[in-house]
Write a protein that holds these residues in place. Structure first.
Motif, PDB file in Angstrom:
ATOM      1  N   SER A 279      -3.381  32.392   2.863  1.00 17.19           N
ATOM      2  CA  SER A 279      -3.220  31.284   3.708  1.00 17.19           C
ATOM      3  C   SER A 279      -4.226  31.212   4.880  1.00 17.19           C
ATOM      4  O   SER A 279      -5.061  30.280   4.962  1.00 17.19           O
ATOM      5  CB  SER A 279      -1.824  31.577   4.684  1.00 17.19           C
ATOM      6  N   HIS A 280      -4.684  32.424   5.260  1.00 15.75           N
ATOM      7  CA  HIS A 280      -5.774  32.419   6.080  1.00 15.75           C
ATOM      8  C   HIS A 280      -7.301  31.949   5.300  1.00 15.75           C
ATOM      9  O   HIS A 280      -7.938  31.118   5.889  1.00 15.75           O
ATOM     10  CB  HIS A 280      -6.099  33.656   6.791  1.00 15.75           C
ATOM     11  N   LEU A 281      -7.495  32.437   4.139  1.00 17.56           N
ATOM     12  CA  LEU A 281      -8.719  32.228   3.488  1.00 17.56           C
ATOM     13  C   LEU A 281      -8.751  30.677   3.156  1.00 17.56           C
ATOM     14  O   LEU A 281      -9.725  30.080   3.079  1.00 17.56           O
ATOM     15  CB  LEU A 281      -8.906  32.991   2.377  1.00 17.56           C
ATOM     16  N   LEU A 282      -7.631  30.136   2.727  1.00 15.67           N
ATOM     17  CA  LEU A 282      -7.243  28.625   2.498  1.00 15.67           C
ATOM     18  C   LEU A 282      -7.768  27.817   3.776  1.00 15.67           C
ATOM     19  O   LEU A 282      -8.282  27.016   3.487  1.00 15.67           O
ATOM     20  CB  LEU A 282      -5.974  28.413   1.855  1.00 15.67           C
ATOM     21  N   HIS A 283      -7.082  28.459   4.678  1.00 16.46           N
ATOM     22  CA  HIS A 283      -7.468  27.515   6.100  1.00 16.46           C
ATOM     23  C   HIS A 283      -8.851  27.481   6.126  1.00 16.46           C
ATOM     24  O   HIS A 283      -9.524  26.505   6.683  1.00 16.46           O
ATOM     25  CB  HIS A 283      -6.938  28.197   7.276  1.00 16.46           C
ATOM     26  N   LEU A 284      -9.592  28.635   6.062  1.00 16.12           N
ATOM     27  CA  LEU A 284     -11.269  28.638   6.072  1.00 16.12           C
ATOM     28  C   LEU A 284     -11.738  27.802   5.469  1.00 16.12           C
ATOM     29  O   LEU A 284     -12.943  27.257   5.675  1.00 16.12           O
ATOM     30  CB  LEU A 284     -11.644  30.005   6.041  1.00 16.12           C
ATOM     31  N   ARG A 285     -11.155  27.358   4.348  1.00 20.76           N
ATOM     32  CA  ARG A 285     -11.842  26.455   3.410  1.00 20.76           C
ATOM     33  C   ARG A 285     -11.147  24.969   3.599  1.00 20.76           C
ATOM     34  O   ARG A 285     -11.453  24.044   2.738  1.00 20.76           O
ATOM     35  CB  ARG A 285     -11.403  26.866   1.887  1.00 20.76           C
ATOM     36  N   GLY A 286     -10.247  24.831   4.679  1.00 18.83           N
ATOM     37  CA  GLY A 286      -9.738  23.556   4.763  1.00 18.83           C
ATOM     38  C   GLY A 286      -8.735  22.847   3.818  1.00 18.83           C
ATOM     39  O   GLY A 286      -8.163  21.856   3.812  1.00 18.83           O
ATOM     40  N   ILE A 287      -7.908  23.990   3.475  1.00 23.15           N
ATOM     41  CA  ILE A 287      -6.694  23.810   2.498  1.00 23.15           C
ATOM     42  C   ILE A 287      -5.555  24.196   3.365  1.00 23.15           C
ATOM     43  O   ILE A 287      -5.325  25.336   3.903  1.00 23.15           O
ATOM     44  CB  ILE A 287      -6.868  24.582   1.120  1.00 23.15           C
ATOM     45  N   SER A 288      -4.575  23.224   3.399  1.00 27.21           N
ATOM     46  CA  SER A 288      -3.209  23.654   4.182  1.00 27.21           C
ATOM     47  C   SER A 288      -2.118  24.366   3.410  1.00 27.21           C
ATOM     48  O   SER A 288      -2.428  24.355   2.012  1.00 27.21           O
ATOM     49  CB  SER A 288      -2.585  22.284   4.763  1.00 27.21           C
ATOM     50  N   SER A 289      -1.473  25.103   4.159  1.00 30.33           N
ATOM     51  CA  SER A 289      -0.317  25.977   3.398  1.00 30.33           C
ATOM     52  C   SER A 289       0.885  26.189   4.460  1.00 30.33           C
ATOM     53  O   SER A 289       0.608  26.087   5.509  1.00 30.33           O
ATOM     54  CB  SER A 289      -0.906  27.211   3.065  1.00 30.33           C
ATOM     55  N   VAL A 290       1.827  26.259   3.893  1.00 32.47           N
ATOM     56  CA  VAL A 290       3.045  26.913   4.660  1.00 32.47           C
ATOM     57  C   VAL A 290       3.477  28.158   4.109  1.00 32.47           C
ATOM     58  O   VAL A 290       3.669  28.368   2.559  1.00 32.47           O
ATOM     59  CB  VAL A 290       4.251  25.874   4.490  1.00 32.47           C
ATOM     60  N   VAL A 291       3.585  29.108   4.608  1.00 32.06           N
ATOM     61  CA  VAL A 291       4.273  30.622   4.364  1.00 32.06           C
ATOM     62  C   VAL A 291       5.719  30.687   4.621  1.00 32.06           C
ATOM     63  O   VAL A 291       6.245  30.668   5.919  1.00 32.06           O
ATOM     64  CB  VAL A 291       3.201  31.534   4.893  1.00 32.06           C
ATOM     65  N   LEU A 292       6.459  30.943   3.651  1.00 30.11           N
ATOM     66  CA  LEU A 292       7.867  31.327   3.758  1.00 30.11           C
ATOM     67  C   LEU A 292       8.346  32.707   3.586  1.00 30.11           C
ATOM     68  O   LEU A 292       7.861  33.378   2.523  1.00 30.11           O
ATOM     69  CB  LEU A 292       8.600  30.511   3.022  1.00 30.11           C
ATOM     70  N   GLU A 293       8.914  33.586   4.452  1.00 28.54           N
ATOM     71  CA  GLU A 293       9.251  34.801   4.202  1.00 28.54           C
ATOM     72  C   GLU A 293      10.531  35.155   4.838  1.00 28.54           C
ATOM     73  O   GLU A 293      11.064  34.698   5.429  1.00 28.54           O
ATOM     74  CB  GLU A 293       8.250  35.617   5.360  1.00 28.54           C
ATOM     75  N   ARG A 294      11.119  35.909   3.726  1.00 27.27           N
ATOM     76  CA  ARG A 294      12.467  36.396   3.778  1.00 27.27           C
ATOM     77  C   ARG A 294      13.005  37.175   4.945  1.00 27.27           C
ATOM     78  O   ARG A 294      13.782  36.982   5.723  1.00 27.27           O
ATOM     79  CB  ARG A 294      13.020  36.942   2.489  1.00 27.27           C
ATOM     80  N   GLN A 295      12.219  38.140   5.294  1.00 28.79           N
ATOM     81  CA  GLN A 295      12.262  38.758   6.459  1.00 28.79           C
ATOM     82  C   GLN A 295      11.910  38.763   7.780  1.00 28.79           C
ATOM     83  O   GLN A 295      11.233  37.461   7.902  1.00 28.79           O
ATOM     84  CB  GLN A 295      11.367  40.284   6.240  1.00 28.79           C
ATOM     85  N   SER A 296      12.201  39.104   8.781  1.00 30.15           N
ATOM     86  CA  SER A 296      11.886  38.539  10.070  1.00 30.15           C
ATOM     87  C   SER A 296      10.418  39.126  10.387  1.00 30.15           C
ATOM     88  O   SER A 296       9.847  40.013   9.822  1.00 30.15           O
ATOM     89  CB  SER A 296      12.792  39.312  11.318  1.00 30.15           C
ATOM     90  N   ARG A 297       9.802  38.587  11.496  1.00 34.17           N
ATOM     91  CA  ARG A 297       8.450  38.992  11.956  1.00 34.17           C
ATOM     92  C   ARG A 297       8.244  40.234  12.243  1.00 34.17           C
ATOM     93  O   ARG A 297       7.467  40.842  11.861  1.00 34.17           O
ATOM     94  CB  ARG A 297       8.115  37.962  12.903  1.00 34.17           C
ATOM     95  N   ASP A 298       9.351  40.561  12.941  1.00 38.65           N
ATOM     96  CA  ASP A 298       9.337  42.072  13.508  1.00 38.65           C
ATOM     97  C   ASP A 298       9.376  43.254  12.282  1.00 38.65           C
ATOM     98  O   ASP A 298       8.704  43.880  12.152  1.00 38.65           O
ATOM     99  CB  ASP A 298      10.474  42.130  14.310  1.00 38.65           C
ATOM    100  N   HIS A 299      10.303  42.713  11.244  1.00 42.99           N
ATOM    101  CA  HIS A 299      10.449  43.596  10.253  1.00 42.99           C
ATOM    102  C   HIS A 299       8.993  43.767   9.347  1.00 42.99           C
ATOM    103  O   HIS A 299       8.758  44.837   8.919  1.00 42.99           O
ATOM    104  CB  HIS A 299      11.699  43.029   9.342  1.00 42.99           C
TER     105      HIS A 299
END
Length: 387
Positions: A18-38
Motif C-alpha cells: 500500500s505504501h509503495l503504491l501510494h508513492l507511485r500515485g496508485i490508490s489502495s484500501v487495506v482490509l485486515e481481520r485483526q485489530s490494529r493493536d493485535h
C-alpha cells in the motif's frame, strides 16, 4: 467504494505494498481481520536482509529502523563444543543483516500510511473476493462492496485469498518437519553480540535478540509438544544446556514475557496469481524460520508486484503482471532450499542413525572451514540482491 488495488491483510506485505503504491500515485484500501493493536503487537520475524533494509529506507519508512535496529556483520554456528563465526564483512562485503522486529516494521508502516491519509480497515472478519477471473473484481465486507482493478492477497497462510482461487488452478508443495520451535521473549540483555545457531545432540537452540535489553530464544521441541510442559525454569535449564557448550560462555537469564510454539513447515503455491488476484508473502509460501526468510520474501514479492502494477497504470502493458509469479518463484525456491538446508544442517531428527549424524557434523565442519561454503551461507543469509 472504489479503489485501484484492494489489499487483503495488514501485515508487512500488505502495508508495504500500500505504501509503495501510494508513492507511485496508485490508490489502495487495506482490509485486515485483526485489530490494529493485535497487528502491532504480533511478534514474528526479526532478521531483515540487506535488501529489505534498503527497500524500507528508500521508501522513507526506515528512520526508526536506522536508530533502533541492530546491524550484524555475522552469525555464529556452535556445535561439538566450539563456536565458528560466519563473517559477513569478509565474505559478502557491504552487505549485512539488521535485527528489528516485524511488529516494529508494521508499526512504522501503519504510521506512514495513516499520515498520508491511507485507508486501513481493521477488524474486518468477513471479507470475500468475487469475480477474480474478470477485469472487474470486487471485495465484500461488513455489508459494503469495494470495487477495484486488482486484488492483492497478503493475508497469510490461513487467509481468504488463496482459498478464493478455483480448485485445480494451484499446485501446492508442502513439507512438514517432525519438530517445532519453542520461542520465548525475555527481559534480559543478550549474552552475545550476534545470533548463535547451536546444534546439539539434545536438539537445536537459537540465541537472538530484539533490543539491547530484550533477548529472543528458540528451542527445538517435539511436534505437538504441550507448552504447559515448559515452565520458565525448564526453559532456562534447557537453553543453558544447549548454549553453554563453549568455554567461558554464560547465558544470562531473566523474566520471560512471551512464550509460544511454532510448527516447522515449508509450503509453496504455484502460480502466485489468478486473474486479477496476486498472492504475496505467506499467502503463497512459507519457510521454516531457520533461514530467516519469511518477512524478507514478502518484501521481495511486493517489490515485484509494485513494479508490475506501476507499468500497467503508466503504460497499459500487462507484461510484468503476466510474469509476476515466475519472477517471484525464482527467489522463493532459492529461499526454500536455503531454509531447508539450514534446518536439516542444524536440527536433530529422531530418524537419524549414527551414520547420518556423522554426515551432518562433517558438513558443518566443511561450512565452517571452507571459504567457498561459508560464502554460500553468507550470501544467502544476508539476501541475494534484487533484480
Amino acid at each position: 467504494m472504489r479503489t485501484q488495488v484492494g489489499i487483503i491483510g495488514a501485515g508487512p506485505a500488505g502495508l508495504l505494498l500500500s505504501h509503495l503504491l501510494h508513492l507511485r500515485g496508485i490508490s489502495s484500501v487495506v482490509l485486515e481481520r485483526q485489530s490494529r493493536d493485535h497487528v502491532e503487537k504480533r511478534v514474528r520475524a526479526g532478521v531483515l536482509e540487506q535488501g529489505t533494509v534498503d527497500t524500507l529506507t528508500a521508501a522513507a519508512v526506515g528512520d526508526r529502523l536506522r536508530r533502533e535496529g541492530l546491524p550484524h556483520q555475522g552469525i555464529e554456528l556452535r556445535y561439538d563444543g566450539a563456536g565458528h563465526r560466519i563473517a559477513f564483512e569478509e565474505l559478502v562485503p557491504g552487505r549485512s543483516i539488521t535485527v528489528y522486529g516485524q511488529q516494529e516494521v508494521v508499526k512504522d508502516l501503519i504510521a506512514a500510511r495513516l499520515a498520508d491519509g491511507g485507508d486501513l480497515r481493521f477488524e474486518v472478519d468477513d471479507a470475500a473476493l468475487h469475480d477474480l477471473g474478470t477485469d472487474r473484481p470486487y471485495v465484500t465486507f461488513g455489508g459494503e462492496r469495494l470495487d477495484c482493478d486488482f486484488v492483492a492477497g497478503c493475508d497469510g497462510f490461513h487467509g481468504v485469498s488463496r482459498p478464493s482461487i478455483p480448485a485445480g488452478v494451484l499446485t501446492e508443495y508442502e513439507r512438514e518437519y517432525p519438530f517445532a520451535w519453542l520461542g520465548i521473549l525475555a527481559r534480559v540483555k543478550p549474552s552475545a553480540e550476534e545470533l548463535i545457531y547451536a546444534r546439539t545432540d539434545r536438539g537445536f537452540a537459537l540465541h537472538s535478540m530484539r533490543s539491547p535489553e530484550v533477548s529472543r530464544f528458540y528451542l527445538q521441541v517435539p511436534l505437538g509438544e504441550d507448552i504447559d510442559a515448559w515452565p520458565d525454569e525448564r526453559v532456562w535449564a534447557e537453553l543453558k544446556t544447549r548454549l553453554e557448550t563453549v568455554p567461558g560462555f554464560v547465558l544470562a537469564t531473566g523474566e520471560i514475557t512471551e512464550k509460544g510454539l511454532t510448527p516447522m513447515r515449508s509450503f509453496v503455491a504455484e502460480p502466485m496469481q489468478y486473474g486479477r488476484l496476486f498472492l504475496a508473502g505467506d499467502s503463497a509460501h512459507i519457510v521454516p524460520p531457520t533461514g530467516a526468510k519469511g518477512l524478507n520474501l514478502a518484501v521481495a514479492d511486493v517489490r515485484v508486484l509494485t513494479e508490475a502494477l506501476t507499468q500497467w497504470y503508466e503504460t497499459g502493458s500487462g507484461e510484468l503482471l503476466d510474469g509476476y509469479s515466475q519472477a517471484c518463484l525464482r527467489r522463493v525456491w532459492r529461499a526454500q532450499h536455503f531454509s531447508w538446508w539450514m534446518t536439516t544442517l542444524l536440527h536433530t531428527f529422531e530418524s537419524q542413525d549414527p551414520y547420518e549424524q556423522r554426515l551432518q557434523l562433517s558438513y558443518l565442519d566443511y561450512v565452517t572451514s571452507s571459504e567457498a561454503a561459508a560464502k554460500t551461507l553468507a550470501e544467502n543469509y544476508v539476501g541475494l540482491p534484487f533484480g
